[in-house]
Design a protein around this motif. Structure first.
Motif, PDB file in Angstrom:
ATOM      1  N   THR A  37      18.210  34.041 -29.487  1.00  0.00           N
ATOM      2  CA  THR A  37      16.840  33.554 -29.511  1.00  0.00           C
ATOM      3  C   THR A  37      16.089  34.338 -28.465  1.00  0.00           C
ATOM      4  O   THR A  37      16.575  34.549 -27.388  1.00  0.00           O
ATOM      5  CB  THR A  37      16.788  32.101 -29.082  1.00  0.00           C
ATOM      6  OG1 THR A  37      17.449  32.004 -27.841  1.00  0.00           O
ATOM      7  CG2 THR A  37      17.428  31.226 -30.104  1.00  0.00           C
ATOM      8  N   CYS A  38      14.961  34.751 -28.794  1.00  0.00           N
ATOM      9  CA  CYS A  38      14.244  35.499 -27.787  1.00  0.00           C
ATOM     10  C   CYS A  38      12.764  35.275 -27.885  1.00  0.00           C
ATOM     11  O   CYS A  38      12.148  35.640 -28.863  1.00  0.00           O
ATOM     12  CB  CYS A  38      14.557  36.957 -27.910  1.00  0.00           C
ATOM     13  SG  CYS A  38      13.995  37.695 -26.430  1.00  0.00           S
ATOM     14  N   CYS A  39      12.235  34.694 -26.850  1.00  0.00           N
ATOM     15  CA  CYS A  39      10.803  34.456 -26.826  1.00  0.00           C
ATOM     16  C   CYS A  39      10.356  33.854 -28.130  1.00  0.00           C
ATOM     17  O   CYS A  39       9.330  34.237 -28.692  1.00  0.00           O
ATOM     18  CB  CYS A  39      10.045  35.736 -26.577  1.00  0.00           C
ATOM     19  SG  CYS A  39      10.522  36.428 -25.048  1.00  0.00           S
ATOM     20  N   PRO A  60      13.730  44.599 -19.628  1.00  0.00           N
ATOM     21  CA  PRO A  60      14.601  43.776 -18.758  1.00  0.00           C
ATOM     22  C   PRO A  60      14.948  42.423 -19.387  1.00  0.00           C
ATOM     23  O   PRO A  60      16.038  41.897 -19.173  1.00  0.00           O
ATOM     24  CB  PRO A  60      13.773  43.584 -17.481  1.00  0.00           C
ATOM     25  CG  PRO A  60      12.365  43.903 -17.858  1.00  0.00           C
ATOM     26  CD  PRO A  60      12.451  44.894 -18.973  1.00  0.00           C
ATOM     27  N   HIS A  61      14.019  41.872 -20.147  1.00  0.00           N
ATOM     28  CA  HIS A  61      14.256  40.571 -20.789  1.00  0.00           C
ATOM     29  C   HIS A  61      15.432  40.659 -21.771  1.00  0.00           C
ATOM     30  O   HIS A  61      16.372  39.862 -21.712  1.00  0.00           O
ATOM     31  CB  HIS A  61      12.974  40.137 -21.517  1.00  0.00           C
ATOM     32  CG  HIS A  61      13.008  38.741 -22.039  1.00  0.00           C
ATOM     33  ND1 HIS A  61      12.319  37.713 -21.457  1.00  0.00           N
ATOM     34  CD2 HIS A  61      13.667  38.199 -23.090  1.00  0.00           C
ATOM     35  CE1 HIS A  61      12.545  36.597 -22.131  1.00  0.00           C
ATOM     36  NE2 HIS A  61      13.366  36.865 -23.141  1.00  0.00           N
ATOM     37  N   GLU A  62      15.390  41.660 -22.631  1.00  0.00           N
ATOM     38  CA  GLU A  62      16.451  41.783 -23.647  1.00  0.00           C
ATOM     39  C   GLU A  62      17.786  42.159 -23.010  1.00  0.00           C
ATOM     40  O   GLU A  62      18.844  41.679 -23.427  1.00  0.00           O
ATOM     41  CB  GLU A  62      16.064  42.817 -24.714  1.00  0.00           C
ATOM     42  CG  GLU A  62      14.721  42.589 -25.401  1.00  0.00           C
ATOM     43  CD  GLU A  62      14.558  41.208 -26.002  1.00  0.00           C
ATOM     44  OE1 GLU A  62      15.550  40.488 -26.165  1.00  0.00           O
ATOM     45  OE2 GLU A  62      13.407  40.831 -26.283  1.00  0.00           O
ATOM     46  N   GLY A 121      18.698  41.311 -20.073  1.00  0.00           N
ATOM     47  CA  GLY A 121      19.153  40.061 -19.471  1.00  0.00           C
ATOM     48  C   GLY A 121      19.878  39.179 -20.480  1.00  0.00           C
ATOM     49  O   GLY A 121      20.966  38.660 -20.216  1.00  0.00           O
ATOM     50  N   HIS A 122      19.293  39.032 -21.659  1.00  0.00           N
ATOM     51  CA  HIS A 122      19.924  38.238 -22.714  1.00  0.00           C
ATOM     52  C   HIS A 122      21.303  38.789 -23.075  1.00  0.00           C
ATOM     53  O   HIS A 122      22.281  38.044 -23.171  1.00  0.00           O
ATOM     54  CB  HIS A 122      19.075  38.254 -23.987  1.00  0.00           C
ATOM     55  CG  HIS A 122      18.019  37.186 -24.035  1.00  0.00           C
ATOM     56  ND1 HIS A 122      18.293  35.847 -23.860  1.00  0.00           N
ATOM     57  CD2 HIS A 122      16.686  37.257 -24.260  1.00  0.00           C
ATOM     58  CE1 HIS A 122      17.173  35.157 -23.969  1.00  0.00           C
ATOM     59  NE2 HIS A 122      16.182  35.982 -24.201  1.00  0.00           N
ATOM     60  N   LEU A 123      21.366  40.101 -23.278  1.00  0.00           N
ATOM     61  CA  LEU A 123      22.627  40.695 -23.736  1.00  0.00           C
ATOM     62  C   LEU A 123      23.707  40.609 -22.662  1.00  0.00           C
ATOM     63  O   LEU A 123      24.880  40.399 -22.964  1.00  0.00           O
ATOM     64  CB  LEU A 123      22.411  42.154 -24.148  1.00  0.00           C
ATOM     65  CG  LEU A 123      21.594  42.382 -25.428  1.00  0.00           C
ATOM     66  CD1 LEU A 123      21.407  43.864 -25.681  1.00  0.00           C
ATOM     67  CD2 LEU A 123      22.263  41.724 -26.633  1.00  0.00           C
ATOM     68  N   GLU A 157      19.461  30.628 -20.602  1.00  0.00           N
ATOM     69  CA  GLU A 157      19.307  31.943 -21.245  1.00  0.00           C
ATOM     70  C   GLU A 157      17.937  32.553 -20.975  1.00  0.00           C
ATOM     71  O   GLU A 157      17.818  33.725 -20.604  1.00  0.00           O
ATOM     72  CB  GLU A 157      19.506  31.813 -22.766  1.00  0.00           C
ATOM     73  CG  GLU A 157      20.931  31.461 -23.132  1.00  0.00           C
ATOM     74  CD  GLU A 157      21.158  31.462 -24.641  1.00  0.00           C
ATOM     75  OE1 GLU A 157      20.278  31.944 -25.374  1.00  0.00           O
ATOM     76  OE2 GLU A 157      22.218  30.976 -25.068  1.00  0.00           O
ATOM     77  N   GLU A 158      16.897  31.755 -21.155  1.00  0.00           N
ATOM     78  CA  GLU A 158      15.551  32.312 -20.972  1.00  0.00           C
ATOM     79  C   GLU A 158      15.220  32.533 -19.495  1.00  0.00           C
ATOM     80  O   GLU A 158      14.479  33.450 -19.151  1.00  0.00           O
ATOM     81  CB  GLU A 158      14.497  31.429 -21.643  1.00  0.00           C
ATOM     82  CG  GLU A 158      14.614  31.372 -23.167  1.00  0.00           C
ATOM     83  CD  GLU A 158      14.562  32.741 -23.857  1.00  0.00           C
ATOM     84  OE1 GLU A 158      14.013  33.708 -23.285  1.00  0.00           O
ATOM     85  OE2 GLU A 158      15.103  32.856 -24.972  1.00  0.00           O
ATOM     86  N   GLY A 159      15.782  31.709 -18.624  1.00  0.00           N
ATOM     87  CA  GLY A 159      15.575  31.904 -17.183  1.00  0.00           C
ATOM     88  C   GLY A 159      16.189  33.208 -16.711  1.00  0.00           C
ATOM     89  O   GLY A 159      15.562  33.993 -15.993  1.00  0.00           O
TER      90      GLY A 159
HETATM   91 ZN   LIG Z   1      14.152  35.503 -24.481  1.00  0.00          ZN
END
Ligand SMILES: [Zn+2]
Length: 273
Positions: free
Chosen positions: A12-14, A138-140, A142-144, A160-162
């Motif tokens: 899930t992303c944004c 950086p967001h993606e 971070g998720h991976l 996850e989102e934090g």
């Molecule tokens: Zn996200």
């Protein structure tokens, strides 16, 4: 070529659900040029300025090193080398990105933990947006990274989102001021529902923004006060099969013995900023 409905392999992303055609990358293969780094391979269109690609590669490497350190995963520093390198597909602009990927128009990018046809982790996004290098990338990553750490075990969405927002430019700097105001109005997600709150069902953008801010604020609170290694220990317990609520309280005791204790400490921390 049919679109692939997002299922569990997608992060899930944004709030974007990635509907990326499985055939897209191959069908367009004549357009893609590639540039390989130690941990990432970037695919881009011929019109892209290659010095920019070099910069993106070096930034991606920085994010990769930094986030691994922040979440206590750094001893596995080469987990994305060689065959495990992450593939980043950069479309030239928003229009092409939307057309080729089937993403909604507001989407800025997404990450796939394992793309079966490309046989790798994948990040998709587009250039010509200010946000790409300093926010989306950086967001993606971070998720991976977090996904790599805990594998198939579930974490609450706020974790996850934090983590994903942690290296986004200037976000940590401003998030506490924003949260402080919201807290004064007694407007934040109560901790008794936080771990099971699925923000993806939420349509009100204000609530979504609050949820994202609170998620980042909490991760920052945990890492600044109790350290990266402790956060890493918690992730490792989850990876090894302990449910999140339990793993969290086991690792953060004696300082945090319940989620209402976490709420109290976090409120104090934000108010003291
Ligand atoms: Zn996200």
């Amino acid at each position: 070529m049919g679109f692939f409905k997002a299922t569990s392999i997608f992060l899930t992303c944004c709030l974007s659900v990635i509907l990326w055609s499985l055939g897209a990358a191959q069908a367009d293969s004549e357009k893609w040029l590639e540039s390989k780094g130690q941990h990432f391979i970037i695919y881009f269109y011929p019109q892209t300025d290659t010095s920019r690609i070099d910069f993106i590669l070096s930034q991606a490497d920085n994010y990769y090193q930094q986030i691994a350190i922040q979440i206590g995963y750094s001893r596995y520093q080469n987990f994305w080398s060689w065959d495990n390198r992450v593939k980043i597909y950069i479309y030239p602009d928003s229009t092409t990105f939307v057309k080729k990927t089937g993403q909604p128009e507001w989407s800025k990018g997404g990450a796939v933990a394992y793309h079966p046809n490309l046989k790798s982790k994948v990040i998709i996004s587009y250039d010509q947006q200010d946000d790409f290098i300093y926010n989306v990338l950086p967001h993606e990553i971070g998720h991976l990274t977090l996904k790599d750490f805990v594998r198939e075990e579930p974490l609450p969405l706020w974790v996850e989102e934090g983590v994903a927002q942690f290296l986004e430019r200037d976000k940590v700097k401003y998030v506490h001021a924003y949260m402080k105001k919201r807290i004064q109005e007694n407007d934040f997600v109560a901790f008794k529902r936080l771990n099971r709150y699925d923000i993806r069902q939420e349509m009100d953008p204000e609530k979504v923004q609050l949820y994202y801010a609170q998620s980042l604020s909490l991760i920052d609170f945990l890492i600044k006060n109790y350290g990266s290694l402790r956060f890493g220990r918690m992730c490792r317990r989850v990876r090894d099969g302990t449910a999140f609520d339990q793993a969290f309280l086991q690792v953060y005791k004696p300082e945090i013995t319940s989620f209402s204790a976490l709420e109290k400490k976090w409120l104090r921390y934000v108010n003291g900023q």
